[in-house]
Design an enzyme around this catalytic site. Sequence first.
Site, PDB file in Angstrom:
ATOM      1  N   HIS A 185      -4.408   9.814   0.317  1.00  0.00           N
ATOM      2  CA  HIS A 185      -4.476   8.922   1.480  1.00  0.00           C
ATOM      3  C   HIS A 185      -5.194   9.654   2.617  1.00  0.00           C
ATOM      4  CE1 HIS A 185      -3.234   6.013   4.544  1.00  0.00           C
ATOM      5  NE2 HIS A 185      -2.935   5.205   3.534  1.00  0.00           N
ATOM      6  N   ASP A 226       0.818  -1.212   0.000  1.00  0.00           N
ATOM      7  CA  ASP A 226       0.000   0.000   0.000  1.00  0.00           C
ATOM      8  C   ASP A 226       0.853   1.262   0.000  1.00  0.00           C
ATOM      9  OD1 ASP A 226      -2.182  -1.644   0.175  1.00  0.00           O
ATOM     10  OD2 ASP A 226      -2.946  -0.828   2.059  1.00  0.00           O
ATOM     11  N   ASP A 227       0.220   2.356  -0.418  1.00  0.00           N
ATOM     12  CA  ASP A 227       0.662   3.741  -0.214  1.00  0.00           C
ATOM     13  C   ASP A 227       1.659   4.263  -1.239  1.00  0.00           C
ATOM     14  OD1 ASP A 227      -0.926   3.495   1.983  1.00  0.00           O
ATOM     15  OD2 ASP A 227       0.625   3.937   3.467  1.00  0.00           O
ATOM     16  N   HIS A 250       3.874  -2.310   3.119  1.00  0.00           N
ATOM     17  CA  HIS A 250       3.868  -0.947   2.573  1.00  0.00           C
ATOM     18  C   HIS A 250       5.173  -0.654   1.844  1.00  0.00           C
ATOM     19  CE1 HIS A 250       0.783  -0.813   5.717  1.00  0.00           C
ATOM     20  NE2 HIS A 250       0.261   0.215   5.063  1.00  0.00           N
ATOM     21  N   HIS A 285      -5.750   2.955  -4.202  1.00  0.00           N
ATOM     22  CA  HIS A 285      -5.809   3.215  -2.752  1.00  0.00           C
ATOM     23  C   HIS A 285      -6.361   4.617  -2.505  1.00  0.00           C
ATOM     24  CE1 HIS A 285      -4.811   1.916   1.219  1.00  0.00           C
ATOM     25  NE2 HIS A 285      -3.804   2.751   1.422  1.00  0.00           N
TER      26      HIS A 285
END
Length: 231
Positions: A102, A47-48, A193, A98
């Site tokens: 964020h 993620d991210d 991540h 995603h």
Amino acid sequence: MSLQRLVVDFMFFVIVTYIIIPNLVLRFIGIGTFKRQKSEGVALTFDDGPDPDYTPRILDVLERYNVPATFFVVGENAASYPDLIKEIQGHGHQLGIHCQQHLCPWFLNPWATWRKWDEGVATLERLTGQNVEWIRPPWGLFNLALWLWLKWRKKKVVLWNVEGLDWFTQRRPEQITDRVLKKMSVGSIVLLHDSGGQPRAPENTVCALESICRKLTVERRLPVVSLDLSK
């Protein structure tokens, strides 16, 4: 009934309807979401990102062990580093969105929720030339507007059942590795991540990934496979 009591009751109703119920149904009960995959193997997800410092190093480790992964990218990061999106694709990995930014869904109104997710999908589709089917909300959190957006846009939500807690800088690589391997089983979806979290936290993820891939593929002989939600 006083006006103050009416306001309190209304706010309680809004919180329960907009936040608590969607998270109870989608995240905790798991109705309409995927916490495990269908294939007889484990799937690694990140993620991210993408991140110019850490994503290429993670791709190198994955390539060295011939391990596939799925990257749930933040739209604005993807737009900033389009070459990394192409590199992820070029290595044969999967991509999901995603959100465009964020942001915690709990603090987004319905209009902002729909706009941010539509922007994120449009960004990734423009960069990849492919339809975006899979999404993962930041922190795995939901609101009612996102729930409705998912239904309307016909997207699949990919959550996880194993996480390395690798967004903390003080989380050492061996701690990340031990936690992932201890909780992993056939069908697991693992959350790691390649960006975000506390400063330099992904450095520990890169180091842990080397050990995770080695132990899975060489020592445990547990297959690491592409994410499969088709069955």
